[in-house]
Design a protein around this motif. Structure first.
Motif, PDB file in Angstrom:
ATOM      1  N   HIS A 180     -20.031  40.138 -71.781  1.00  0.00           N
ATOM      2  CA  HIS A 180     -18.232  41.765 -72.801  1.00  0.00           C
ATOM      3  C   HIS A 180     -19.411  42.479 -72.868  1.00  0.00           C
ATOM      4  N   THR A 181     -18.374  44.182 -72.041  1.00  0.00           N
ATOM      5  CA  THR A 181     -19.698  45.596 -72.604  1.00  0.00           C
ATOM      6  C   THR A 181     -19.006  46.209 -73.100  1.00  0.00           C
ATOM      7  N   LEU A 182     -18.755  46.864 -74.217  1.00  0.00           N
ATOM      8  CA  LEU A 182     -18.256  48.165 -74.319  1.00  0.00           C
ATOM      9  C   LEU A 182     -19.156  49.762 -74.371  1.00  0.00           C
ATOM     10  N   PHE A 183     -17.644  49.905 -73.906  1.00  0.00           N
ATOM     11  CA  PHE A 183     -18.670  51.964 -73.297  1.00  0.00           C
ATOM     12  C   PHE A 183     -17.438  52.734 -74.844  1.00  0.00           C
ATOM     13  N   TRP A 238     -12.866  47.994 -72.362  1.00  0.00           N
ATOM     14  CA  TRP A 238     -14.062  47.215 -73.045  1.00  0.00           C
ATOM     15  C   TRP A 238     -13.987  46.319 -71.803  1.00  0.00           C
ATOM     16  N   VAL A 239     -15.025  46.257 -71.119  1.00  0.00           N
ATOM     17  CA  VAL A 239     -15.551  45.440 -69.950  1.00  0.00           C
ATOM     18  C   VAL A 239     -15.583  44.021 -70.502  1.00  0.00           C
ATOM     19  N   ARG A 240     -14.440  43.471 -70.029  1.00  0.00           N
ATOM     20  CA  ARG A 240     -14.003  42.130 -69.722  1.00  0.00           C
ATOM     21  C   ARG A 240     -14.800  41.315 -68.908  1.00  0.00           C
ATOM     22  N   PRO A 241     -15.220  39.332 -69.308  1.00  0.00           N
ATOM     23  CA  PRO A 241     -16.057  38.967 -68.269  1.00  0.00           C
ATOM     24  C   PRO A 241     -15.610  39.033 -66.989  1.00  0.00           C
ATOM     25  N   GLN A 242     -14.129  38.999 -66.987  1.00  0.00           N
ATOM     26  CA  GLN A 242     -13.282  38.772 -65.558  1.00  0.00           C
ATOM     27  C   GLN A 242     -13.239  40.304 -64.920  1.00  0.00           C
ATOM     28  N   ASN A 253     -23.786  40.972 -61.938  1.00  0.00           N
ATOM     29  CA  ASN A 253     -23.129  40.778 -62.090  1.00  0.00           C
ATOM     30  C   ASN A 253     -22.610  43.111 -62.937  1.00  0.00           C
ATOM     31  N   LYS A 254     -22.102  43.257 -61.968  1.00  0.00           N
ATOM     32  CA  LYS A 254     -21.283  44.862 -62.373  1.00  0.00           C
ATOM     33  C   LYS A 254     -20.911  45.193 -63.808  1.00  0.00           C
ATOM     34  N   MET A 255     -21.526  45.634 -64.798  1.00  0.00           N
ATOM     35  CA  MET A 255     -20.547  46.285 -65.502  1.00  0.00           C
ATOM     36  C   MET A 255     -20.461  47.526 -65.870  1.00  0.00           C
ATOM     37  N   LEU A 256     -21.209  48.278 -65.555  1.00  0.00           N
ATOM     38  CA  LEU A 256     -20.576  50.261 -65.223  1.00  0.00           C
ATOM     39  C   LEU A 256     -21.446  50.199 -63.403  1.00  0.00           C
ATOM     40  N   PRO A 257     -20.698  50.149 -62.794  1.00  0.00           N
ATOM     41  CA  PRO A 257     -21.600  50.459 -61.668  1.00  0.00           C
ATOM     42  C   PRO A 257     -21.202  51.368 -61.758  1.00  0.00           C
ATOM     43  N   PRO A 258     -22.130  52.251 -60.044  1.00  0.00           N
ATOM     44  CA  PRO A 258     -21.234  53.186 -59.532  1.00  0.00           C
ATOM     45  C   PRO A 258     -19.601  53.403 -59.037  1.00  0.00           C
ATOM     46  N   GLY A 259     -19.389  54.673 -59.674  1.00  0.00           N
ATOM     47  CA  GLY A 259     -17.932  54.516 -59.593  1.00  0.00           C
ATOM     48  C   GLY A 259     -17.289  54.436 -60.907  1.00  0.00           C
ATOM     49  N   PHE A 260     -17.633  53.451 -61.992  1.00  0.00           N
ATOM     50  CA  PHE A 260     -17.313  53.585 -63.069  1.00  0.00           C
ATOM     51  C   PHE A 260     -16.842  55.100 -63.758  1.00  0.00           C
ATOM     52  N   VAL A 297     -25.455  53.921 -65.574  1.00  0.00           N
ATOM     53  CA  VAL A 297     -25.057  52.395 -64.573  1.00  0.00           C
ATOM     54  C   VAL A 297     -25.801  51.391 -65.550  1.00  0.00           C
ATOM     55  N   VAL A 298     -24.524  49.783 -65.194  1.00  0.00           N
ATOM     56  CA  VAL A 298     -25.283  48.971 -66.285  1.00  0.00           C
ATOM     57  C   VAL A 298     -25.105  47.924 -65.586  1.00  0.00           C
ATOM     58  N   VAL A 299     -26.232  47.351 -65.100  1.00  0.00           N
ATOM     59  CA  VAL A 299     -25.547  45.580 -64.708  1.00  0.00           C
ATOM     60  C   VAL A 299     -26.498  44.266 -65.046  1.00  0.00           C
TER      61      VAL A 299
END
Length: 292
Positions: free
Chosen positions: A87-90, A123-127, A144-151, A157-159
């Motif tokens: 789970h990731t929160l931006f 909110w970037v959920r697991p799915q 696992n790409k949470m905030l990939p390029p293009g986000f 950038v977060v992986v």
């Protein structure tokens, strides 16, 4: 065996709730800050992003977040990074927020940098985290790409990267320390500051990371253990993990573009041609894994 004395490796200080704390001033770079924090059930932590955008990753446990940008009553669920997807929160600039721990052992990491423009909280959920199996042979790993390029964010950038025991990662060695564009304007390489934040499924686990520039002005090999952070300010930065010990690292990056444009060390690109298949042990974590 002790940790390297290099100023590129930051060991945890578990006498403090915020057991890792890195700023541009302490790292000697321009953009990226990073911290990791432990919390127990009922504890809360308040912060204001100010001029920064921030990404918060639940490494383990469950928490609630309330803010002037929205509320998220339940974030997280995996017991550790080896228990499922994240789970990731931006959060954008000028966000006042409070994190409250809901489970007994909350472990979270967060990175931030000054934002050039504002994007909505998300909110970037697991799915929502795209999973890629990258590389081949004993250099296969899971991304696992949470905030990939293009986000939709300004710089971050977060992986997450999972490397099976005995494997190499960030390999062939690559770098992203100068901003280069092609004649058509496309980006060939971005100038990025990067943090590697390590976890292992057993406390004695370890990996080695080398950071070196083409001219060898910088050339260091560091012992990375559980909850260590490694700074990658420039140069190539491959990793190898010990046999028997799957390795996790959280990558947070910020710099000249919201991108992962990089260039491989030309001495090692030939290795890609030898890969015949990918490591069947991957993926190491999946959406279907129990997160209770």
């Amino acid at each position: 065996m002790g940790t390297s004395r290099s100023n590129l490796i930051i060991p945890p200080d578990f006498s403090q709730p915020e057991y890792i704390h890195i700023t541009p001033a302490s790292a000697g770079w321009e953009h990226l800050s990073f911290s990791a924090r432990k919390m127990t059930a009922g504890q809360s932590w308040e912060w204001d992003t100010g001029e920064n955008e921030l990404a918060l990753v639940l490494l383990g446990g469950t928490c609630a977040v309330q803010s002037n940008r929205g509320s998220w009553p339940v974030l997280g669920g995996r017991k550790s990074v080896f228990g499922g997807l994240p789970h990731t929160l931006f959060l954008p600039p000028q966000t006042r927020f409070t994190v409250q721990a809901l489970s007994p052992d909350v472990d979270l990491a967060y990175g931030w940098c000054r934002a050039a423009q504002e994007f909505p909280a998300r909110w970037v959920r697991p799915q929502d985290a795209a999973v890629e199996i990258r590389g081949g042979g004993n250099a296969t790993r899971q991304i696992n790409k949470m905030l990939p390029p293009g986000f939709p964010c300004s710089r971050l950038v977060v992986v997450e990267v999972y490397t099976p025991s005995g494997n190499w990662s960030s390999y062939p060695p690559h770098k992203h320390d100068e901003h280069r564009t092609a004649a058509d304007g496309s980006l060939l390489e971005a100038d990025l500051e990067e943090i590697y934040f390590y976890k292992f499924d057993r406390p004695e686990g370890f990996a080695y990371q080398r950071i070196y520039t083409p001219d060898r002005r910088l050339d260091e090999v560091m012992l990375a253990q559980d909850s260590h952070a490694v700074l990658s300010p420039e140069g190539y930065h491959p990793v190898v993990t010990a046999p028997g010990y799957p390795c996790y690292y959280l990558n947070m990056l910020a710099g000249s573009a919201q991108s992962l444009a990089a260039s491989d060390d030309p001495d090692f690109t030939w290795v890609k041609d030898t890969w015949k298949e990918q490591d069947p042990r991957l993926p190491l974590v999946t959406l279907e894994m129990e997160t209770a």
